[in-house]
Design a protein around this motif. Structure first.
Motif, PDB file in Angstrom:
ATOM      1  N   THR A  69      73.544  -5.747  20.796  1.00 44.30           N
ATOM      2  CA  THR A  69      72.556  -5.868  21.861  1.00 44.30           C
ATOM      3  C   THR A  69      71.155  -5.650  21.295  1.00 44.30           C
ATOM      4  O   THR A  69      70.979  -5.278  20.134  1.00 44.30           O
ATOM      5  N   LYS A  70      70.143  -5.852  22.140  1.00 48.39           N
ATOM      6  CA  LYS A  70      68.760  -5.731  21.681  1.00 48.39           C
ATOM      7  C   LYS A  70      68.411  -4.317  21.241  1.00 48.39           C
ATOM      8  O   LYS A  70      67.544  -4.111  20.390  1.00 48.39           O
ATOM      9  N   ASP A  71      69.080  -3.308  21.821  1.00 49.54           N
ATOM     10  CA  ASP A  71      68.783  -1.928  21.445  1.00 49.54           C
ATOM     11  C   ASP A  71      69.615  -1.455  20.253  1.00 49.54           C
ATOM     12  O   ASP A  71      69.601  -0.265  19.912  1.00 49.54           O
ATOM     13  N   GLY A  72      70.345  -2.371  19.607  1.00 45.71           N
ATOM     14  CA  GLY A  72      71.094  -2.014  18.406  1.00 45.71           C
ATOM     15  C   GLY A  72      72.501  -1.522  18.647  1.00 45.71           C
ATOM     16  O   GLY A  72      73.216  -1.203  17.688  1.00 45.71           O
TER      17      GLY A  72
END
Length: 286
Positions: A69-72
Motif C-alpha cells: 500500500t501507499k503507506d508501506g
C-alpha cells in the motif's frame, strides 16, 4: 515435433460454434540461454529467498503474495484467495463485433497467435470466417480467459490463415503527448522534401524478415564456440565515428548529390508533401 497449442476451446459467433486452438506465433526458445555459475566450482547456482529484515532464508511453504500500500504496509493474499479472484474460463472465444482492419491502433497489439481448427468439423467453418473477413476487410473482436486473465483478441485474415492477437488494455497504453510535448514544429524547405522523396524512391524494397540479423545472438554464439574450442575470441569491429554534418548536407550526400549542388538534379514531383507542423499520429494496423 508438432507445436503444442497454447489454448484450446470453441470460437463462437452467434449460433455458430467450432473447436479451435491458439498456437504462439512468436517464440524466443531458440535464443542462447546463459546461466549463473559459481566461478570457483563451475557449478550452477540456485536462487534462494531471504527475509529483507532478518536475513533468514524463507522456505517456499512460507512464501505468500502481498500488495504494498501507499503507506508501506502489505496486504497478504493466500493462493486460494488469488485463485478465487481469477475469472473462471469457459473455454469460449466469443466474437462480439466486427471492425475495419485499420481501426486498431498498433500500440494496442500485444502477442500474436495462429488460430487453427482443433478438429475436422471446424475446417470448413474457419475457412468461411477467414474468407469473409478477408473479402470485407474487417477483423473480429473476441474475448476469452487466457492465462487466468480476461483478454480481448483481434482476429484477422492474413495470407490464407487466421491470426488472433491479444490487445493491450487501455490503461496500459501510454499517451504519446508526454514523448512529443517538448518537440517543436518545423517549416521544412522544399529542397529537403524533394531530397527525402528521392532517397525513398531509390531505396524502395520489400519486407523480408529473413534478412534481419540478430547481431547480439550471432556474436554470443561465436563467443561461446570460440571459448569451447579454447580459442581467443575475435575482437568485434567498431564502427567508425561519423562526422557531424548538417541535415541538408546529409540529405544531399544520401541522395548522391554533391555538396552545394542544386536541387534541380533531384526529380521533383507535382507536390512536395505536407509542410509545416505535422501531427504525431500512430500508425494503424492493416
Amino acid at each position: 515435433m508438432a507445436p503444442r497449442a497454447s489454448w484450446k476451446g470453441a470460437l463462437t459467433i452467434g449460433a455458430l460454434t467450432c473447436p479451435v486452438a491458439l498456437f504462439a506465433a512468436v517464440s524466443t526458445s531458440e535464443r542462447i540461454a546463459l546461466h549463473l555459475i559459481n566461478r570457483a566450482t563451475g557449478n550452477r547456482v540456485h536462487r534462494r529467498y531471504v527475509d529483507s529484515e532478518t536475513g533468514d532464508e524463507v522456505g517456499r511453504d512460507d512464501l505468500v503474495k502481498g500488495y504494498e500500500t501507499k503507506d508501506g504496509a502489505f496486504v497478504l493474499l493466500d493462493p486460494e484467495e488469488v485463485a478465487a479472484a481469477v475469472p473462471d474460463s469457459d473455454k469460449t472465444l466469443a466474437v462480439s463485433t466486427f471492425i475495419r482492419c485499420g481501426e486498431i491502433d498498433d500500440v494496442y497489439l500485444d502477442r500474436p497467435y495462429y488460430l487453427a481448427p482443433a478438429g475436422p468439423a471446424a475446417i470448413q467453418a474457419l475457412a468461411l470466417i477467414r474468407e469473409s473477413l478477408d473479402r470485407r476487410k474487417v477483423a473480429a473482436l473476441a474475448r476469452t480467459v487466457l492465462f487466468r486473465r480476461v483478454r480481448t483478441l483481434l482476429i484477422r485474415a492474413c495470407d490464407g490463415i487466421l491470426i488472433a492477437t491479444t490487445l493491450n488494455f487501455d490503461d496500459e497504453v501510454r499517451s504519446s503527448r508526454d514523448a512529443f510535448k517538448d518537440i517543436p514544429g518545423h517549416d521544412l524547405p522544399r529542397e529537403m522534401h524533394d531530397l527525402a522523396a528521392h532517397i525513398i524512391e531509390t531505396r524502395k524494397g520489400h519486407f523480408d524478415p529473413s534478412t534481419f540479423e540478430d547481431r547480439y545472438e550471432e556474436a554470443l554464439a561465436a563467443l561461446v564456440e570460440a571459448k569451447r574450442q579454447g580459442k581467443k575470441p575475435a575482437s568485434p569491429s567498431r564502427p567508425a565515428e561519423g562526422r557531424i554534418i548538417s541535415l541538408m548536407d546529409a540529405l544531399r550526400e544520401s541522395a548522391g548529390t554533391a555538396r552545394g549542388a542544386t536541387a534541380a538534379r533531384v526529380p521533383r514531383g507535382k507536390t512536395s508533401g505536407a509542410r509545416g507542423r505535422s501531427a504525431h499520429g500512430r500508425r494503424r494496423a492493416s
